[in-house]
Write an enzyme that holds these catalytic residues in place. Structure first.
Site, PDB file in Angstrom:
ATOM      1  CB  THR A  88      -0.916   0.001   1.246  1.00 23.34           C
ATOM      2  OG1 THR A  88      -1.619  -1.238   1.278  1.00 23.34           O
ATOM      3  CG2 THR A  88      -1.884   1.162   1.237  1.00 23.34           C
ATOM      4  CG  HIS A 145       0.206 -10.164  -2.702  1.00 27.20           C
ATOM      5  ND1 HIS A 145       1.071  -9.152  -2.375  1.00 27.20           N
ATOM      6  CD2 HIS A 145      -0.983  -9.823  -2.144  1.00 27.20           C
ATOM      7  CE1 HIS A 145       0.422  -8.230  -1.675  1.00 27.20           C
ATOM      8  NE2 HIS A 145      -0.826  -8.611  -1.526  1.00 27.20           N
ATOM      9  CB  SER A 173       1.012  -7.158   9.292  1.00 30.06           C
ATOM     10  OG  SER A 173       0.241  -6.332   8.475  1.00 30.06           O
ATOM     11  NE  ARG A 301      -1.610  -4.594  12.398  1.00 29.07           N
ATOM     12  CZ  ARG A 301      -0.819  -4.725  13.470  1.00 29.07           C
ATOM     13  NH1 ARG A 301      -1.346  -4.668  14.682  1.00 29.07           N
ATOM     14  NH2 ARG A 301       0.486  -4.939  13.340  1.00 29.07           N
TER      15      ARG A 301
HETATM   16  P1  PAP Z   1      -1.394  -6.001   1.446  1.00 28.69           P
HETATM   17  O1  PAP Z   1      -0.540  -7.230   1.418  1.00 28.69           O
HETATM   18  O2  PAP Z   1      -2.787  -6.281   1.899  1.00 28.69           O
HETATM   19  O3  PAP Z   1      -1.292  -5.217   0.184  1.00 28.69           O
HETATM   20  P2  PAP Z   1       0.489  -4.155   2.605  1.00 28.69           P
HETATM   21  O4  PAP Z   1       0.114  -2.800   2.196  1.00 28.69           O
HETATM   22  O5  PAP Z   1       1.613  -4.795   1.894  1.00 28.69           O
HETATM   23  O6  PAP Z   1      -0.790  -5.091   2.629  1.00 28.69           O
HETATM   24  O7  PAP Z   1       0.911  -4.149   4.134  1.00 28.69           O
HETATM   25  C1  PAP Z   1       0.114  -3.571   5.109  1.00 28.69           C
HETATM   26  C2  PAP Z   1       1.050  -3.080   6.182  1.00 28.69           C
HETATM   27  O8  PAP Z   1       1.655  -1.849   5.760  1.00 28.69           O
HETATM   28  C3  PAP Z   1       0.299  -2.766   7.468  1.00 28.69           C
HETATM   29  O9  PAP Z   1       1.229  -3.029   8.512  1.00 28.69           O
HETATM   30  P3  PAP Z   1       0.806  -3.295  10.032  1.00 28.69           P
HETATM   31  O10 PAP Z   1      -0.288  -4.275  10.033  1.00 28.69           O
HETATM   32  O11 PAP Z   1       2.060  -3.821  10.699  1.00 28.69           O
HETATM   33  O12 PAP Z   1       0.431  -1.973  10.575  1.00 28.69           O
HETATM   34  C4  PAP Z   1       0.004  -1.280   7.289  1.00 28.69           C
HETATM   35  O13 PAP Z   1      -0.285  -0.608   8.488  1.00 28.69           O
HETATM   36  C5  PAP Z   1       1.320  -0.818   6.692  1.00 28.69           C
HETATM   37  N1  PAP Z   1       1.193   0.450   5.970  1.00 28.69           N
HETATM   38  C6  PAP Z   1       0.184   0.879   5.185  1.00 28.69           C
HETATM   39  N2  PAP Z   1       0.435   2.100   4.716  1.00 28.69           N
HETATM   40  C7  PAP Z   1       1.636   2.478   5.214  1.00 28.69           C
HETATM   41  C8  PAP Z   1       2.424   3.659   5.107  1.00 28.69           C
HETATM   42  N3  PAP Z   1       2.030   4.689   4.397  1.00 28.69           N
HETATM   43  N4  PAP Z   1       3.597   3.686   5.773  1.00 28.69           N
HETATM   44  C9  PAP Z   1       4.028   2.638   6.512  1.00 28.69           C
HETATM   45  N5  PAP Z   1       3.325   1.511   6.667  1.00 28.69           N
HETATM   46  C10 PAP Z   1       2.134   1.423   6.029  1.00 28.69           C
END
Ligand code: PAP
Length: 339
Positions: A88, A145, A173, A301
């Site tokens: 993301t 993916h 996550s 998250r």
């Molecule tokens: P996906 O596999 O569903 O595409 P992806 O975006 O790869 O998910 O990963 C989500 C993680 O990136 C989440 O981590 P967490 O559960 O440990 O919090 C999400 O919070 C984090 N994430 C999303 N956007 C950002 C951002 N802008 N900066 C840093 N981390 C982010």
């Protein structure tokens, strides 16, 4: 026959041929599932081991469709990652870096459109209906993916950005995310069970380590084609990574842009704090194909390094670190050292 009529007849024949081809693939998929080893799913009941990787039944089918129907362009850029590794964030960074001349940072496209909308997801498109010829912007951006080994040759010949992340944070996550999406017909997935499955490699698109190694090895062979990034590096030095991305995508920053602070503007726009607070990323759902709907807010998250410390005990940590060391031994890649 008039040329207009022959075009119509031609396209009808084409359509019928396409339908036959599509039905053959569906049949092949059905038969294939009967021969593949079954494992435990996190979201759905079963995963299937397809060419060494655990996929849900629908992503097996989409892989067959992707190989049959996807037509790449030499300018395409594909963003690849194991789930929950930073897709993301990178979607936002790559999109805003490439399109920095089209939008104003105070009134940006990403203020009203979620990062997911900027990259078609190759793993769940409705092929052959979607052929992406209507994307007017070059380069076209796509996300996947799938492991490197499961990509069609035409994608492998283009540019790929890959991001990986500490497996302990990926596990936590992914467990949170998949628990939300998990079928209500199944009992909840406990962290202990998820941990065990993850360590055995059994999770959607896994094994985690083989996924990373598939791209890592390819990136060593063709560094000009595969940019290999780490989430932790991005957190620590986002501006360095944005410059790398821009150069890799063929749009390096000009001195004038550097002076104006454009790199900093991109980093700020795409920061977790900024994106996660935008209304567009908090309301509604994102649809992936016809089967999966995800609450937009679930892509954001915590966005931190080391949240695993709140969930895994010392023994669990040691076990994952040991597996990582063993799997990556001799590869030149290390993830444990980054946290
Ligand atoms: P996906 O596999 O569903 O595409 P992806 O975006 O790869 O998910 O990963 C989500 C993680 O990136 C989440 O981590 P967490 O559960 O440990 O919090 C999400 O919070 C984090 N994430 C999303 N956007 C950002 C951002 N802008 N900066 C840093 N981390 C982010």
């Amino acid at each position: 026959m008039s040329s207009f009529l022959s075009t119509l007849v031609g396209s009808k024949e084409e359509e019928e041929k396409e339908e036959v081809e599509y039905n053959i693939i569906c049949q092949k998929h059905k038969l294939l599932l009967q021969t593949l080893t079954k494992g435990n799913g996190w979201r759905v009941q079963h995963l299937y081991n397809y060419k060494g990787f655990w996929l849900n039944p629908n992503t097996v089918k989409n892989n067959l469709l992707l190989h049959t129907y996807f037509k790449s362009l030499p300018t395409d850029i594909v963003l690849a990652a194991f789930m929950k590794s930073g897709t993301t964030w990178l979607k936002a960074l790559m999109f805003s870096t490439l399109n920095r001349h089209r939008y104003n940072f105070s009134d940006h496209h990403l203020h009203n459109h979620g990062p997911q909308s900027t990259f078609p997801f190759l793993d769940c498109e409705s092929y052959p209906i979607t052929d992406f010829t209507n994307i007017p912007i070059s380069p076209r951006l796509f996300a996947t993916h799938y492991s490197y080994t499961l990509l069609p040759a035409c994608i492998k010949s283009g540019k790929i950005v890959y991001v990986c992340r500490d497996p302990k944070d990926v596990l936590i996550s992914k467990w949170h995310f998949m628990s939300k999406l998990r079928s209500k017909d199944l009992p909840p997935l406990s962290l202990d069970v998820a941990f065990e499955l993850f360590c055995q490699g059994e999770s959607e698109y896994g094994p985690f380590w083989e996924h990373i190694l598939s791209y890592w090895r390819a990136s060593l062979e063709s560094p000009e084609k595969i940019l290999f990034l780490k989430y932790e590096e991005m957190k620590k030095q986002p501006e360095v990574v944005v410059r790398k991305l821009a150069a890799f995508m063929g749009k390096p920053f000009a001195e004038e842009e550097e002076e104006k602070g454009v790199v900093g503007d991109i980093v700020k726009l795409c920061s977790f704090e900024n994106l996660s607070n935008l209304e567009v990323n908090n309301k509604g759902v994102e649809k992936f194909g016809s089967l999966v709907e995800v609450e937009k807010r679930d892509f954001f998250r915590k966005g931190e390094i080391g949240d695993w410390k709140n969930y895994l005990n010392e023994e669990m940590k040691e076990r994952i670190d040991r597996i990582t060391d063993d799997k990556f031994k001799g590869s030149g890649l290390s993830l444990n050292a980054t946290v």
